[in-house]
Design a protein around this motif. Structure first.
Motif, PDB file in Angstrom:
ATOM      1  N   ARG A  37       3.689  -1.038  -6.879  1.00 18.85           N
ATOM      2  CA  ARG A  37       2.780   0.001  -7.338  1.00 18.85           C
ATOM      3  C   ARG A  37       2.306  -0.339  -8.740  1.00 18.85           C
ATOM      4  O   ARG A  37       2.973  -1.052  -9.486  1.00 18.85           O
ATOM      5  N   GLN A  38       1.140   0.204  -9.068  1.00 22.28           N
ATOM      6  CA  GLN A  38       0.556  -0.084 -10.380  1.00 22.28           C
ATOM      7  C   GLN A  38      -0.189   1.121 -10.907  1.00 22.28           C
ATOM      8  O   GLN A  38      -1.022   1.709 -10.205  1.00 22.28           O
ATOM      9  N   VAL A  39       0.098   1.435 -12.149  1.00 23.35           N
ATOM     10  CA  VAL A  39      -0.642   2.445 -12.894  1.00 23.35           C
ATOM     11  C   VAL A  39      -1.627   1.699 -13.790  1.00 23.35           C
ATOM     12  O   VAL A  39      -1.271   0.661 -14.364  1.00 23.35           O
ATOM     13  N   PRO A  40      -2.869   2.167 -13.901  1.00 19.78           N
ATOM     14  CA  PRO A  40      -3.834   1.479 -14.761  1.00 19.78           C
ATOM     15  C   PRO A  40      -3.290   1.234 -16.164  1.00 19.78           C
ATOM     16  O   PRO A  40      -2.705   2.132 -16.778  1.00 19.78           O
ATOM     17  N   GLY A  41      -3.425  -0.018 -16.630  1.00 23.48           N
ATOM     18  CA  GLY A  41      -2.963  -0.360 -17.955  1.00 23.48           C
ATOM     19  C   GLY A  41      -1.511  -0.782 -18.023  1.00 23.48           C
ATOM     20  O   GLY A  41      -1.022  -1.158 -19.088  1.00 23.48           O
ATOM     21  N   GLU A  42      -0.826  -0.706 -16.879  1.00 18.97           N
ATOM     22  CA  GLU A  42       0.579  -1.088 -16.853  1.00 18.97           C
ATOM     23  C   GLU A  42       0.788  -2.239 -15.870  1.00 18.97           C
ATOM     24  O   GLU A  42      -0.054  -2.523 -15.023  1.00 18.97           O
ATOM     25  N   GLU A  43       1.947  -2.885 -15.982  1.00 21.03           N
ATOM     26  CA  GLU A  43       2.283  -3.972 -15.066  1.00 21.03           C
ATOM     27  C   GLU A  43       2.636  -3.426 -13.691  1.00 21.03           C
ATOM     28  O   GLU A  43       3.094  -2.294 -13.562  1.00 21.03           O
ATOM     29  N   ARG A  44       2.426  -4.260 -12.686  1.00 18.42           N
ATOM     30  CA  ARG A  44       2.830  -3.872 -11.338  1.00 18.42           C
ATOM     31  C   ARG A  44       4.349  -3.867 -11.246  1.00 18.42           C
ATOM     32  O   ARG A  44       5.032  -4.701 -11.843  1.00 18.42           O
ATOM     33  N   GLU A  45       4.836  -2.926 -10.458  1.00 22.63           N
ATOM     34  CA  GLU A  45       6.283  -2.745 -10.288  1.00 22.63           C
ATOM     35  C   GLU A  45       6.637  -2.924  -8.822  1.00 22.63           C
ATOM     36  O   GLU A  45       6.090  -2.243  -7.962  1.00 22.63           O
ATOM     37  N   GLY A  46       7.556  -3.824  -8.547  1.00 23.10           N
ATOM     38  CA  GLY A  46       8.070  -3.975  -7.188  1.00 23.10           C
ATOM     39  C   GLY A  46       9.102  -2.904  -6.933  1.00 23.10           C
ATOM     40  O   GLY A  46      10.099  -2.811  -7.667  1.00 23.10           O
ATOM     41  N   ILE A  47       8.898  -2.083  -5.926  1.00 26.40           N
ATOM     42  CA  ILE A  47       9.773  -0.933  -5.740  1.00 26.40           C
ATOM     43  C   ILE A  47      10.635  -0.991  -4.487  1.00 26.40           C
ATOM     44  O   ILE A  47      11.698  -0.357  -4.434  1.00 26.40           O
ATOM     45  N   ALA A  48      10.220  -1.713  -3.477  1.00 28.69           N
ATOM     46  CA  ALA A  48      11.013  -1.754  -2.248  1.00 28.69           C
ATOM     47  C   ALA A  48      10.554  -2.918  -1.390  1.00 28.69           C
ATOM     48  O   ALA A  48       9.409  -3.357  -1.478  1.00 28.69           O
ATOM     49  N   ALA A  91       0.288   6.322  -8.652  1.00 28.99           N
ATOM     50  CA  ALA A  91      -0.069   4.915  -8.809  1.00 28.99           C
ATOM     51  C   ALA A  91      -0.855   4.465  -7.587  1.00 28.99           C
ATOM     52  O   ALA A  91      -0.956   5.199  -6.596  1.00 28.99           O
ATOM     53  N   VAL A  92      -1.393   3.263  -7.662  1.00 25.63           N
ATOM     54  CA  VAL A  92      -1.907   2.586  -6.472  1.00 25.63           C
ATOM     55  C   VAL A  92      -0.745   1.797  -5.873  1.00 25.63           C
ATOM     56  O   VAL A  92      -0.078   1.036  -6.587  1.00 25.63           O
ATOM     57  N   TYR A  93      -0.510   2.019  -4.603  1.00 22.75           N
ATOM     58  CA  TYR A  93       0.601   1.370  -3.906  1.00 22.75           C
ATOM     59  C   TYR A  93       0.067   0.229  -3.052  1.00 22.75           C
ATOM     60  O   TYR A  93      -0.876   0.417  -2.274  1.00 22.75           O
ATOM     61  N   TYR A  94       0.700  -0.938  -3.198  1.00 20.82           N
ATOM     62  CA  TYR A  94       0.275  -2.129  -2.483  1.00 20.82           C
ATOM     63  C   TYR A  94       1.370  -2.597  -1.529  1.00 20.82           C
ATOM     64  O   TYR A  94       2.541  -2.675  -1.912  1.00 20.82           O
ATOM     65  N   CYS A  95       0.961  -2.921  -0.325  1.00 23.34           N
ATOM     66  CA  CYS A  95       1.841  -3.599   0.619  1.00 23.34           C
ATOM     67  C   CYS A  95       1.725  -5.096   0.377  1.00 23.34           C
ATOM     68  O   CYS A  95       0.607  -5.608   0.195  1.00 23.34           O
ATOM     69  N   GLN A 118      -4.926  -3.998   0.226  1.00 21.67           N
ATOM     70  CA  GLN A 118      -5.971  -3.540  -0.681  1.00 21.67           C
ATOM     71  C   GLN A 118      -5.512  -2.395  -1.570  1.00 21.67           C
ATOM     72  O   GLN A 118      -6.180  -2.074  -2.562  1.00 21.67           O
ATOM     73  N   GLY A 119      -4.412  -1.788  -1.242  1.00 23.10           N
ATOM     74  CA  GLY A 119      -3.852  -0.705  -2.038  1.00 23.10           C
ATOM     75  C   GLY A 119      -4.284   0.660  -1.547  1.00 23.10           C
ATOM     76  O   GLY A 119      -5.354   0.826  -0.970  1.00 23.10           O
ATOM     77  N   THR A 120      -3.415   1.631  -1.780  1.00 27.34           N
ATOM     78  CA  THR A 120      -3.714   3.016  -1.437  1.00 27.34           C
ATOM     79  C   THR A 120      -3.241   3.909  -2.571  1.00 27.34           C
ATOM     80  O   THR A 120      -2.155   3.709  -3.123  1.00 27.34           O
ATOM     81  N   GLN A 121      -4.062   4.879  -2.934  1.00 27.33           N
ATOM     82  CA  GLN A 121      -3.762   5.728  -4.075  1.00 27.33           C
ATOM     83  C   GLN A 121      -2.804   6.839  -3.689  1.00 27.33           C
ATOM     84  O   GLN A 121      -2.999   7.522  -2.676  1.00 27.33           O
ATOM     85  N   VAL A 122      -1.786   7.026  -4.493  1.00 31.71           N
ATOM     86  CA  VAL A 122      -0.872   8.159  -4.364  1.00 31.71           C
ATOM     87  C   VAL A 122      -0.941   8.941  -5.670  1.00 31.71           C
ATOM     88  O   VAL A 122      -0.727   8.375  -6.745  1.00 31.71           O
TER      89      VAL A 122
END
Length: 126
Positions: A37-48, A91-95, A118-122
């Motif tokens: 997931r990624q919040v604008p202006g922040e690094e992407r975070e691997g969550i699962a 965040a935007v969540y990416y598979c 492509q990502g999906t917004q949560v």
């Protein structure tokens, strides 16, 4: 290989959402599917993530105990069940998919994953 996410949307604090990721075009059986997931202006975070062959999973500390990753191999689909959502989960969540997994576990490192959706917004409202 193609990845298509769905299931994002707007939810209130404490609510739940389930994201789906349908993948196609893969010929290997040694792979793992994960979520970043990624919040604008922040690094992407691997969550699962979850491995295909043995179903081993990984969760970041930020989601452990609230999110569950699962797979339906017959449908080439991975799910991310998100419970007890907080505004910080917005965040935007990416598979993502690691098509050449060479160990029994998966993890949160971007360089492991060679395919991205492509990502999906949560959005979690307070």
């Amino acid at each position: 290989v193609q990845l298509v996410e769905s299931g994002g949307g707007l939810v209130q604090t404490g609510g739940s959402l389930t994201l789906s990721c349908v993948y196609s075009g893969l010929t290997s059986t040694d792979y793992a599917v994960g979520w970043f997931r990624q919040v604008p202006g922040e690094e992407r975070e691997g969550i699962a993530c979850i491995t295909h062959d043995n179903g081993n999973t990984y969760y970041s500390d930020s989601v452990k105990g609230r999110f569950t990753v699962s797979s339906d191999n017959a449908k080439n689909t991975v799910y991310l069940q998100m419970n007890s959502l907080k505004p910080d989960d917005t965040a935007v969540y990416y598979c993502v998919l690691d098509s050449s997994l060479w160990e029994a576990t998966c993890g949160p490192y971007e360089y492991h994953y060679d395919y991205w959706g492509q990502g999906t917004q949560v959005t979690v409202s307070s």
